[in-house]
Write a protein that holds these residues in place. Structure first.
Motif, PDB file in Angstrom:
ATOM      1  N   VAL A   1      -1.291   2.002  12.626  1.00  0.00           N
ATOM      2  CA  VAL A   1      -2.324   1.722  11.618  1.00  0.00           C
ATOM      3  C   VAL A   1      -1.767   1.804  10.194  1.00  0.00           C
ATOM      4  CG1 VAL A   1      -3.380   4.023  11.301  1.00  0.00           C
ATOM      5  CG2 VAL A   1      -4.808   1.977  11.257  1.00  0.00           C
TER       6      VAL A   1
ATOM      7  N   TYR B   1      -7.342  -5.360   5.972  1.00  0.00           N
ATOM      8  CA  TYR B   1      -6.135  -4.515   5.891  1.00  0.00           C
ATOM      9  C   TYR B   1      -5.696  -4.009   7.262  1.00  0.00           C
ATOM     10  CZ  TYR B   1     -10.088  -1.349   6.164  1.00  0.00           C
ATOM     11  OH  TYR B   1     -11.257  -0.754   6.555  1.00  0.00           O
ATOM     12  N   CYS B   2      -6.534  -4.191   8.285  1.00  0.00           N
ATOM     13  CA  CYS B   2      -6.405  -3.354   9.488  1.00  0.00           C
ATOM     14  C   CYS B   2      -5.771  -4.072  10.680  1.00  0.00           C
ATOM     15  CB  CYS B   2      -7.785  -2.831   9.872  1.00  0.00           C
ATOM     16  SG  CYS B   2      -7.750  -1.692  11.267  1.00  0.00           S
TER      17      CYS B   2
ATOM     18  N   GLN C   1     -14.061   2.372  17.925  1.00  0.00           N
ATOM     19  CA  GLN C   1     -13.705   1.913  16.568  1.00  0.00           C
ATOM     20  C   GLN C   1     -14.950   1.572  15.769  1.00  0.00           C
ATOM     21  OE1 GLN C   1     -11.054   2.432  15.277  1.00  0.00           O
ATOM     22  NE2 GLN C   1      -9.466   2.403  16.845  1.00  0.00           N
TER      23      GLN C   1
ATOM     24  N   SER D   1     -16.000   6.237  15.152  1.00  0.00           N
ATOM     25  CA  SER D   1     -16.552   6.074  13.824  1.00  0.00           C
ATOM     26  C   SER D   1     -17.669   5.049  13.849  1.00  0.00           C
ATOM     27  CB  SER D   1     -15.491   5.518  12.871  1.00  0.00           C
ATOM     28  OG  SER D   1     -14.501   6.433  12.582  1.00  0.00           O
TER      29      SER D   1
ATOM     30  N   PRO E   1     -17.286   5.787   7.023  1.00  0.00           N
ATOM     31  CA  PRO E   1     -16.107   5.274   6.306  1.00  0.00           C
ATOM     32  C   PRO E   1     -16.479   4.361   5.140  1.00  0.00           C
ATOM     33  CG  PRO E   1     -15.803   5.082   8.674  1.00  0.00           C
ATOM     34  CD  PRO E   1     -17.245   5.429   8.453  1.00  0.00           C
TER      35      PRO E   1
ATOM     36  N   ARG F   1     -15.571  -5.866   4.518  1.00  0.00           N
ATOM     37  CA  ARG F   1     -16.331  -4.748   5.057  1.00  0.00           C
ATOM     38  C   ARG F   1     -17.819  -5.072   5.242  1.00  0.00           C
ATOM     39  NH1 ARG F   1     -14.496  -0.662   7.843  1.00  0.00           N
ATOM     40  NH2 ARG F   1     -16.030   0.777   6.998  1.00  0.00           N
TER      41      ARG F   1
ATOM     42  N   ASP G   1     -13.576   7.958   5.107  1.00  0.00           N
ATOM     43  CA  ASP G   1     -12.198   7.465   4.982  1.00  0.00           C
ATOM     44  C   ASP G   1     -12.130   6.604   3.723  1.00  0.00           C
ATOM     45  OD1 ASP G   1     -11.723   8.512   7.491  1.00  0.00           O
ATOM     46  OD2 ASP G   1     -11.468   6.589   8.496  1.00  0.00           O
TER      47      ASP G   1
ATOM     48  N   ILE H   1      -9.343   4.189   1.306  1.00  0.00           N
ATOM     49  CA  ILE H   1      -8.021   3.598   1.086  1.00  0.00           C
ATOM     50  C   ILE H   1      -7.858   3.357  -0.408  1.00  0.00           C
ATOM     51  CG2 ILE H   1      -6.562   1.582   1.523  1.00  0.00           C
ATOM     52  CD1 ILE H   1      -8.076   1.156   4.147  1.00  0.00           C
TER      53      ILE H   1
ATOM     54  N   PHE I   1      -6.130   7.594   2.331  1.00  0.00           N
ATOM     55  CA  PHE I   1      -4.948   6.836   2.740  1.00  0.00           C
ATOM     56  C   PHE I   1      -4.479   5.936   1.612  1.00  0.00           C
ATOM     57  CE2 PHE I   1      -7.769   7.361   6.448  1.00  0.00           C
ATOM     58  CZ  PHE I   1      -6.986   8.227   7.196  1.00  0.00           C
ATOM     59  N   ILE I   2      -3.158   5.815   1.516  1.00  0.00           N
ATOM     60  CA  ILE I   2      -2.571   4.844   0.603  1.00  0.00           C
ATOM     61  C   ILE I   2      -2.474   3.531   1.362  1.00  0.00           C
ATOM     62  CG2 ILE I   2      -0.410   4.221  -0.561  1.00  0.00           C
ATOM     63  CD1 ILE I   2      -0.058   7.206  -1.183  1.00  0.00           C
ATOM     64  N   TYR I   3      -2.924   2.464   0.756  1.00  0.00           N
ATOM     65  CA  TYR I   3      -2.903   1.164   1.437  1.00  0.00           C
ATOM     66  C   TYR I   3      -1.489   0.846   1.935  1.00  0.00           C
ATOM     67  CZ  TYR I   3      -2.515  -3.769   2.277  1.00  0.00           C
ATOM     68  OH  TYR I   3      -2.214  -4.980   2.846  1.00  0.00           O
ATOM     69  N   SER I   4      -1.426   0.412   3.172  1.00  0.00           N
ATOM     70  CA  SER I   4      -0.153   0.135   3.822  1.00  0.00           C
ATOM     71  C   SER I   4      -0.193  -1.295   4.393  1.00  0.00           C
ATOM     72  CB  SER I   4       0.007   1.189   4.923  1.00  0.00           C
ATOM     73  OG  SER I   4       1.043   0.890   5.780  1.00  0.00           O
TER      74      SER I   4
ATOM     75  N   ARG J   1       0.246  -4.304   6.669  1.00  0.00           N
ATOM     76  CA  ARG J   1       0.436  -4.474   8.112  1.00  0.00           C
ATOM     77  C   ARG J   1       0.706  -5.942   8.404  1.00  0.00           C
ATOM     78  NH1 ARG J   1       2.027  -0.484  10.364  1.00  0.00           N
ATOM     79  NH2 ARG J   1       3.031  -0.633   8.352  1.00  0.00           N
TER      80      ARG J   1
HETATM   81  N1  SAH Z   1     -12.590   2.018  13.139  1.00  0.00           N
HETATM   82  C1  SAH Z   1     -12.559   3.135  12.289  1.00  0.00           C
HETATM   83  C2  SAH Z   1     -11.183   3.729  12.053  1.00  0.00           C
HETATM   84  C3  SAH Z   1     -10.027   2.827  11.872  1.00  0.00           C
HETATM   85  S1  SAH Z   1      -8.438   3.466  11.545  1.00  0.00           S
HETATM   86  C4  SAH Z   1     -13.256   2.745  11.030  1.00  0.00           C
HETATM   87  O1  SAH Z   1     -13.444   1.586  10.749  1.00  0.00           O
HETATM   88  O2  SAH Z   1     -13.649   3.636  10.329  1.00  0.00           O
HETATM   89  C5  SAH Z   1      -8.745   4.895  10.545  1.00  0.00           C
HETATM   90  C6  SAH Z   1      -8.619   4.697   9.085  1.00  0.00           C
HETATM   91  O3  SAH Z   1      -7.317   4.291   8.709  1.00  0.00           O
HETATM   92  C7  SAH Z   1      -9.515   3.619   8.498  1.00  0.00           C
HETATM   93  O4  SAH Z   1     -10.815   4.047   8.331  1.00  0.00           O
HETATM   94  C8  SAH Z   1      -8.823   3.328   7.174  1.00  0.00           C
HETATM   95  O5  SAH Z   1      -9.302   4.179   6.160  1.00  0.00           O
HETATM   96  C9  SAH Z   1      -7.375   3.648   7.465  1.00  0.00           C
HETATM   97  N2  SAH Z   1      -6.558   2.439   7.503  1.00  0.00           N
HETATM   98  C10 SAH Z   1      -6.644   1.411   8.360  1.00  0.00           C
HETATM   99  N3  SAH Z   1      -5.739   0.454   8.054  1.00  0.00           N
HETATM  100  C11 SAH Z   1      -5.064   0.896   6.971  1.00  0.00           C
HETATM  101  C12 SAH Z   1      -4.006   0.359   6.165  1.00  0.00           C
HETATM  102  N4  SAH Z   1      -3.483  -0.829   6.416  1.00  0.00           N
HETATM  103  N5  SAH Z   1      -3.548   1.109   5.137  1.00  0.00           N
HETATM  104  C13 SAH Z   1      -4.088   2.319   4.875  1.00  0.00           C
HETATM  105  N6  SAH Z   1      -5.076   2.857   5.574  1.00  0.00           N
HETATM  106  C14 SAH Z   1      -5.572   2.162   6.625  1.00  0.00           C
END
Ligand code: SAH
Ligand code: SF4
Ligand code: F3S
Length: 433
Positions: free
Chosen positions: A48, A161-162, A199, A232, A259, A273, A299, A301, A330-333, A335
């Motif tokens: 992730v 982002y995910c 999820q 979540s 979140p 979102r 959560d 980002i 979390f710091i945006y990463s 993917r």
């Molecule tokens: N399905 C859940 C959790 C997903 S993963 C939800 O939607 O809440 C858990 C958390 O990781 C996410 O809520 C998000 O804040 C973080 N996350 C996911 N992808 C990310 C990315 N590319 N960079 C940083 N944080 C990320």
């Protein structure tokens, strides 16, 4: 024969690892905490955010020696293996790995391991499908009083982002009876707390119009289960029937993980979102009105592509307004394969880190103030066991998931008891029976 297992990532992955443990224990393996002692090493990976790759490849390098010396079987699975570029790298540079498996082939682990043991074969078992629901796998749980129960797999939301929707496939729900039977069986084994996992739990669909709120109601009816959590939910799917189920059922924890990801409506749109800042705040208000003493965790980002100073201020603004009990930051990463990775306006590392620190400071500055509300109150605690740092102190958690330490005897472990809170120490509370 001994096995060693490490899990990266979320509670869904932990729950998968409990199933892997169940499978290999049924085959006669015994768990060990010592890597050097293991005949079988399993890594269940997460992708992730970044960093995990380097850690895994480093570990694999070290394991090569152990494999050469004593023939240790290496099995690497989970979300990261579903990424095509990682799978390729595994095959190119780490081909001594015995089993590579993905998120859709966990149930075949016994078969895969037998191929290695009996036929001395290397197994590559990663498939890219929408996914199916497999029931009836053995399970060896990490905990005696708290259990996680996956209610649905996959994700359809494609937040930009995910990576999760790409590595876990489409949303699919377990049948209500299967879930309820699993929880009934947990109750008879003495489990007190259940966390329902998915999820996007509030898009649970049990068929015949049986939705998440129905499931919550039915789980609450199971005798012996005293506390129910879920992670979540997605703000866009938080319907009134779920709010009602939470407010009327005492067993459901009153801390809701909601979140946020970002406070700016513009960024939320780019993230796909499907809610605005205002809609998020309205949802929080509605819940505060309908659920007495409700609290929130979230959560967030920071540093999503194109996030301006003004956008980030919106995030801070929501944090001030909602006053979250807990924030996972979390710091945006970037993917590979996601929409946001291709966005041109990526934020420089130092700005991302600076915003992360500012968010953390804001949150840290509120923890002790927020803790004050507990002092003098009586809280229901599920006693986990003895404290790691002090063997004379018992530790447990409140409904809102705060750690509470207190003096008590061993017979209280695994019970729900009332504790009067006397002190706050930022990251934990102190109390007495
Ligand atoms: N399905 C859940 C959790 C997903 S993963 C939800 O939607 O809440 C858990 C958390 O990781 C996410 O809520 C998000 O804040 C973080 N996350 C996911 N992808 C990310 C990315 N590319 N960079 C940083 N944080 C990320
Ligand atoms: Fe990822 Fe969004 Fe699905 Fe959560 S809801 S797993 S953040 S795509
Ligand atoms: Fe990670 Fe997979 Fe969970 S990517 S966060 S282990 S679903």
């Amino acid at each position: 024969m001994k096995y060693y297992i490490t899990t990266m990532g979320c509670q869904l992955n932990e729950n998968d690892s409990e199933k892997l443990s169940g499978i290999v224990e049924k085959m006669g393996y015994e768990k060990t905490e010592s890597l050097a002692e293991a005949d079988l090493v399993i890594y269940n990976t997460c992708c992730v955010r970044e960093n995990a790759e380097e850690r895994l490849f480093g570990k694999l390098g070290e394991l090569k020696k152990q494999k050469e010396e004593k023939g240790t079987i290496i099995a690497i699975g989970g979300c990261m293996m579903q990424e095509p570029h990682i799978l390729e790298k595994m095959k190119q540079s780490y081909n001594y790995t015995d089993i590579i498996f993905g998120t859709h082939t966990l149930h075949k682990f016994e078969e895969d391991l037998k191929k290695v043991l009996e036929e001395r074969k290397k197994v590559r078992d990663v498939i890219d499908i929408d996914g199916e629901v497999i029931e009836g796998l053995p399970i060896s749980r990490n905990d005696k009083y708290k259990a996680s129960v996956t209610i649905m797999y996959g994700c359809n939301n494609f937040c930009s982002y995910c990576i999760v929707p790409y590595v876990r496939g489409r949303e699919r729900s377990r049948q209500p009876e299967k879930i309820l039977n699993e929880i009934k069986s947990l109750a008879t084994q003495g489990y007190k707390e259940i966390t329902l996992l998915g999820q996007n739990v509030n898009s649970y669909d049990g068929g015949n119009d049986y939705k998440f709120a129905n499931l919550l109601d039915d789980v609450c009816k199971i005798n012996g289960i005293e506390r129910i959590r879920f992670i979540s939910p997605h703000p866009k799917d938080f319907t009134d029937d779920v709010i009602e189920a939470i407010s009327k059922n005492d067993k459901i924890s009153k801390i809701i993980h909601l979140p946020l990801q970002a406070g700016s409506t513009r960024v939320l749109k780019e993230m796909n979102r499907k809610y605005t800042k205002e809609q998020y705040l309205q949802l929080v208000e509605k819940m505060k009105n309908k659920i007495p003493n409700v609290l929130f965790s979230t959560d967030i980002i920071v540093g999503f592509p194109g996030e301006t100073e003004e956008d980030f201020e919106d995030t801070l603004d929501v944090v001030r307004k909602v006053n979250f009990e807990q924030i996972f930051m979390f710091i945006y990463s970037r993917r590979i394969g996601t929409v946001a990775d291709k966005m041109p306006n990526q934020i420089p590392e130092e700005i991302k880190h600076n915003r992360f620190e500012r968010l953390k400071e804001l949150y840290d500055s509120k923890v002790s103030i927020n803790n004050q509300k507990y002092i003098g109150t009586t809280q229901k605690i599920l006693v986990d066991g003895y404290s790691k740092n002090d063997a004379s102190i018992l530790t447990g958690r409140t409904d809102s998931n705060k750690v509470v330490n207190f003096q008590g005897t061993e017979d209280l472990v695994g019970k729900m008891i009332n504790i009067k809170i006397t002190e706050e120490h930022k990251w934990y509370l102190k109390g007495e029976i």
